[in-house]
Design a protein around this motif. Sequence first.
Motif, mmCIF file in Angstrom:
data_model
loop_
_atom_site.group_PDB
_atom_site.id
_atom_site.type_symbol
_atom_site.label_atom_id
_atom_site.label_comp_id
_atom_site.label_asym_id
_atom_site.label_seq_id
_atom_site.Cartn_x
_atom_site.Cartn_y
_atom_site.Cartn_z
ATOM 1 N N TYR B 151 0.846 -1.204 0.000
ATOM 2 C CA TYR B 151 0.000 0.000 0.000
ATOM 3 C C TYR B 151 0.876 1.246 0.000
ATOM 4 N N VAL B 152 1.818 1.300 0.943
ATOM 5 C CA VAL B 152 2.640 2.501 1.097
ATOM 6 C C VAL B 152 3.452 2.778 -0.164
ATOM 7 N N LEU B 153 4.136 1.769 -0.661
ATOM 8 C CA LEU B 153 5.026 2.028 -1.791
ATOM 9 C C LEU B 153 4.287 2.113 -3.113
ATOM 10 N N GLY B 154 3.231 1.300 -3.259
ATOM 11 C CA GLY B 154 2.439 1.395 -4.485
ATOM 12 C C GLY B 154 1.843 2.788 -4.651
ATOM 13 N N LEU B 155 1.279 3.309 -3.562
ATOM 14 C CA LEU B 155 0.686 4.648 -3.653
ATOM 15 C C LEU B 155 1.762 5.702 -3.830
ATOM 16 N N GLN B 156 2.896 5.504 -3.187
ATOM 17 C CA GLN B 156 3.980 6.479 -3.335
ATOM 18 C C GLN B 156 4.370 6.585 -4.800
ATOM 19 N N VAL B 157 4.567 5.428 -5.438
ATOM 20 C CA VAL B 157 4.993 5.436 -6.841
ATOM 21 C C VAL B 157 3.901 6.024 -7.723
ATOM 22 N N SER B 158 2.668 5.516 -7.577
ATOM 23 C CA SER B 158 1.642 6.007 -8.501
ATOM 24 C C SER B 158 1.360 7.482 -8.251
ATOM 25 N N GLY B 159 1.572 7.946 -7.007
ATOM 26 C CA GLY B 159 1.386 9.359 -6.702
ATOM 27 C C GLY B 159 2.352 10.252 -7.472
ATOM 28 N N ILE B 160 3.572 9.767 -7.662
ATOM 29 C CA ILE B 160 4.543 10.559 -8.435
ATOM 30 C C ILE B 160 4.010 10.776 -9.843
ATOM 31 N N GLY B 161 3.452 9.708 -10.420
ATOM 32 C CA GLY B 161 2.903 9.824 -11.763
ATOM 33 C C GLY B 161 1.783 10.859 -11.819
ATOM 34 N N THR B 162 0.891 10.814 -10.824
ATOM 35 C CA THR B 162 -0.218 11.761 -10.795
ATOM 36 C C THR B 162 0.301 13.193 -10.678
ATOM 37 N N LEU B 163 1.307 13.370 -9.821
ATOM 38 C CA LEU B 163 1.858 14.712 -9.608
ATOM 39 C C LEU B 163 2.458 15.314 -10.876
ATOM 40 N N ILE B 164 3.285 14.542 -11.550
ATOM 41 C CA ILE B 164 3.929 15.147 -12.722
ATOM 42 C C ILE B 164 2.911 15.374 -13.834
ATOM 43 N N SER B 165 1.881 14.533 -13.892
ATOM 44 C CA SER B 165 0.833 14.790 -14.881
ATOM 45 C C SER B 165 0.131 16.100 -14.566
ATOM 46 N N ALA B 166 -0.102 16.349 -13.277
ATOM 47 C CA ALA B 166 -0.807 17.573 -12.895
ATOM 48 C C ALA B 166 0.000 18.803 -13.294
ATOM 49 N N ILE B 167 1.301 18.766 -13.048
ATOM 50 C CA ILE B 167 2.145 19.909 -13.432
ATOM 51 C C ILE B 167 2.080 20.118 -14.937
ATOM 52 N N ASN B 168 2.086 19.009 -15.660
ATOM 53 C CA ASN B 168 1.992 19.088 -17.115
ATOM 54 C C ASN B 168 0.690 19.776 -17.552
ATOM 55 N N PHE B 169 -0.417 19.395 -16.943
ATOM 56 C CA PHE B 169 -1.693 20.031 -17.303
ATOM 57 C C PHE B 169 -1.658 21.529 -17.004
#
Lengths: 207, 624
Positions: B151-169
Motif C-alpha cells: 500500500y505505502v510504496l504502491g501509492l507512493q509510486v503512482s502518486g509521483i505519476g499523478t503529480l507530474i501529470s498535474a504539473i503538465n496540465f
Amino acid sequence: MAGAVDTSKGLPSHPERATLEGKNKFLGFWFFLGGETIMFATFFGTYLGLRNGVGSGPASDELFTLPLVFIMTMILLTSSMTSVMAMFAMKKNQFKKMMTWMIITVLLGLVFLGLEIYEFQHYVHDYEFGFTTSAFSSAFYTLVGLHGAHVLFGLCWITLLIIRNWGKGITLTNAPKFYVASLYWHFIDVVWVFIFTVVYLMGAGGY
Amino acid sequence: MASYKKEKGVVWDWLTTVDHKKLGIMYLIAGTLFFLKAGLMAVFMRIQLIMPENSFLTGQTFNEFITMHGTIMLFLAATPLLFAFMNFVIPLQIGARDVAFPFVNALGFWIFLSGGLLLSTSWFFGGGPDAGWTAYVPLSLNEEQLGLDFYVLGLQVSGIGTLISAINFLVTIINMRAPGMTMMRLPLFVWTSFVTSTLILFAFTPLAAGLALLMLERIFDAQFFNPAAGGNVVIWQHIFWIFGHPEVYILVLPAFGIISEVIPAFSRKRLFGYTAMVFATMIIAFLGFMVWAHHMFTVGIGPVANSIFAIATMTIAVPTGIKIFNWLFTMWGGKITFNTAMLFASSFVPTFVLGGVTGVMLAMAPVDYLYHDTYFVVAHFHYIIVGGIVLALFAGLFYWYPKMFNHKLNEKLGVVFFILFTIGFHLTFFVQHFLGLMGMPRRVYTYLGGQGLDEFNMISTIGTFFMSAAVIVLVINIVYSAIKGERVIGINDPWDARTLEWATPTPVPEYNFAQTPQIRSLDPLFYEKVHGDGTMKPAEPVDDIHMPNGSILPVIISIGLYFLGFGLIMLEMAEPIVSPWIVVALGGLLTFGGMAMRSLKDDHGYHIPKSVVKADLKKLGGGK
Ligand code: HEM
Ligand SMILES: [Cu+2]
C-alpha cells in the motif's frame, strides 16, 4: 509556433525564456517547487509536532552547537549568491564566467554536505542519537536528511550540466536548463534558512 | 495516413508513444480494468453482507477487499479515468498541438501504472493491505501484514505519476492556448481540470510526505507514531486528511467540468453563468483545503476546532449550490436531447444534491458522533463518488467516445445501461442511510440477525446485482459498437456541439490542428457556426509542424520504480529470494539511468512537412 528565435544578433536578454520550450520548463519548474514547498511544510509540521517527543534520548538543546550550523549556513548562502552571479553572466552571454561561478557553487555545496555528514555522525557517535532513538530523532533526521538529499541531487544535477555543456557556449537550449538548476539551488537555500531557524535556533534555545 | 510515418510495430508504437490522445486512451483502458477489479471486490463484499452471519468471505478477506476496493477506486480507477478525458480533451479544447511536456505525460502514465501494479502484487505475498484506505496508525503498523508495505510504496509510486501529470496540465493550460483563447474563454472542463491540477499539486505532496513517514516507520523503524518514544498517532490522521479531503474535490471538480460540457451541448444553450461557475470552482477548491478535520470530529480535537471545521464545511454548500442552479438554468428552456450522455448528466444533478445534503448533515459536529463510522457515511460518500463522479464519467464516455474511437456507442444499449445502473445505484445506497441510522457500523464484515438490519442489507446487495448487470451491458455495448456502431469518420461534429475539440477532423490527426485556430469567443465552434462559415479561422499559414519523438524511456523508468519499491518491501520479507538491496540497486539503476539518458541526449523531435499537412487538409479537412 515553429519556435524559431532569431539569434543572429546575439542572444536575447532572457535566453532562458526565449523559446516556448524554455517558457514551459520555467513555469513547470515553478509549479514543481510549489509542490516541494508543501512537502517540506508537511515535514516541518511533523517536526514541530514531535520535537519535544524525545523519549529517553537526548533533547535538542543538549545536541546542537550553533557555531558549526552557522558556518554551514554561511557557506550555503554564499553558494546561492555565486549561482546568482552565474545567472548574471548568462544573461550577458559570458559563458566562461558562468561556468566558473557554477563550479564555485558546486564546491561550496560539497563543503556544506561534508559538514552535514560530519554533524550527523557526531550526533550518532557522541550522543547515541540515531534515527530510531526517539520520535524527535526520527523527525530531525527525516527533515534535515531530506534537505541533505536535495543538496546531493542538486550537486549531481549541476555537475552533469557543467560536464555536458563544457565548451558549448550559451544556447537557447541550455540556458533554461542552467536557469532552472539555479532556481532549484535557491530553493534548497531557502529551505535551509527555515531549517536553521526552526530546527537549530529554536532547538538550541530550548523553546 | 501519409507515408512520412516510419512503420513500426503496433505494440512498440503504443509503448513509446508520447501522443496525448493515445495516452488518453491508455488511461481509459487501465482505469477501466482497475474499475472492474475494484467493482468485483465491492460485489463480493455486498454478497458477504446479503444476510446476517454470512460466511462467504472471512473477516480478514473482507478487510483486505474493503481496503483495496477503496484504494483502487480512488487512486487507480477514478483518477486515471478523469485523466483519460483530460489528456484527450484538454489540448483539443484549447487549440494546442500537444501538451507542454509530452515526454513527462507518457512518464506520468507509466509511473501510475507501475505503482498500481505494485499495489496489486500484494496478492501474491500474503494478501492485500487491510487497514482501510485511510491506513490509520497504529492499525497500519501491523508488522505481519506485508500488504501494507505494498500500500505505502504502491501509492507512493503512482502518486509521483499523478503529480507530474498535474504539473503538465497546469503548464499546458497556461502556455499552450491558441490565439484568442483567453482564460475566461476556457471551456469549463479545462477550468476544472486546471483547478484540480492545482489541488493535486498541493494535496498529493502532503500524501507523499505522509507515506514516506509510514514507510520509514514500517521498514526503517522510525518512531513518529510510537507514543513510548515520544511519537503521536494523530499526526498521521492530520496529514492523511489534509490530502484526503481535497482528494474528493480532485475527483469531483473535473466531474463538474464534464457535466458543464454535456448539459449545454444537449440543451442547445450556452452554459448559464459561466463566470460564476469559474469562481465557484475556485472557491470550492480553496475551501476544500480548509475542512480536513471534519473527518476527525470524534478524535477529540476539541469543541472550538470542531465548530470552526463544521462551519467551514457547511460553507462549501454555497458555491456548490451556485453550480447546481446554473446547470438547472442551462437546461431551463433549452431544446434538450435526452441521449445517454445527457441522461447521465442530468441525473447527476439530483443525485449529487442528495449526497451534498447528507454531507451537510455529517458536518454538524455534535451529531457526527451518531453517524461516525456507520453506513450513513458509506451511503453519503457513495452518493458523491458514484452518484457524482461515476455518473459524470459515464456521461463523458458517451459524449467523447466518437472523437476518441471514431464511432458512437449504441444508444439503445446505452439507455438500458443507464436505467439498470440508476435503479441499482439507488437500491444499493439509498437504504444504507437507514442502515447507518439504525447503527450498522462500517468496515465490519458481518452483523447479527433480528436487529432490523436484514431486509435493507438484502435490498442493498440486490442493487449491486443491477449495477453489475448494467456494467455487463456497457461492456457488450463497447464490443458491439466497435463492430457495428455508427461510424463518424469524416464527421467532425456528430453532436452539433459547441467547443473546439469538435472542430478537429475525425480521426484526429497526430498534430490535432493543421493550422492553429483563431478563437473569437466562448464556445468557439458554435460562434463560427452562427457568425462565420462553421469552420475555425486559421491563425497561421500552413507550415511544417514540429512534433516530439516517441521514447521507450518512460517504460524503463517506471519499471525501475517498480523494482525500487519492490526491493524496499523485500526488506520486510522473512526469506527474500535474493538480497533486497540487489533489487533496489537494479531499480535505481533503471530509474536514474533512464533519467540520465533522457537528459544527456537532446531530443529535438521531427517535422511533418508542409506538403503532408496540405494533403491531409484536402483529405480530412472537409467533413461537417
Ligand atoms: C458502484 C458500486 C460500488 C459498490 C457496490 C461499493 C460498495 C462498497 C462497500 C460494500 C464498501 C464497504 C463499506 C464498509 O463496510 O464500510 C465500500 C467502501 C468504499 N468505497 Fe465503494 N462501492 C462502489 C463504488 C465505489 C466507487 C466508484 C468508489 C470511488 C471511486 C468507491 C469508494 C469507496 C471507498 C473510498 C470506500 C471506503 C473504504 C474504506 O473504508 O477503507 N466505491 N464500497
Ligand atoms: Cu472531507
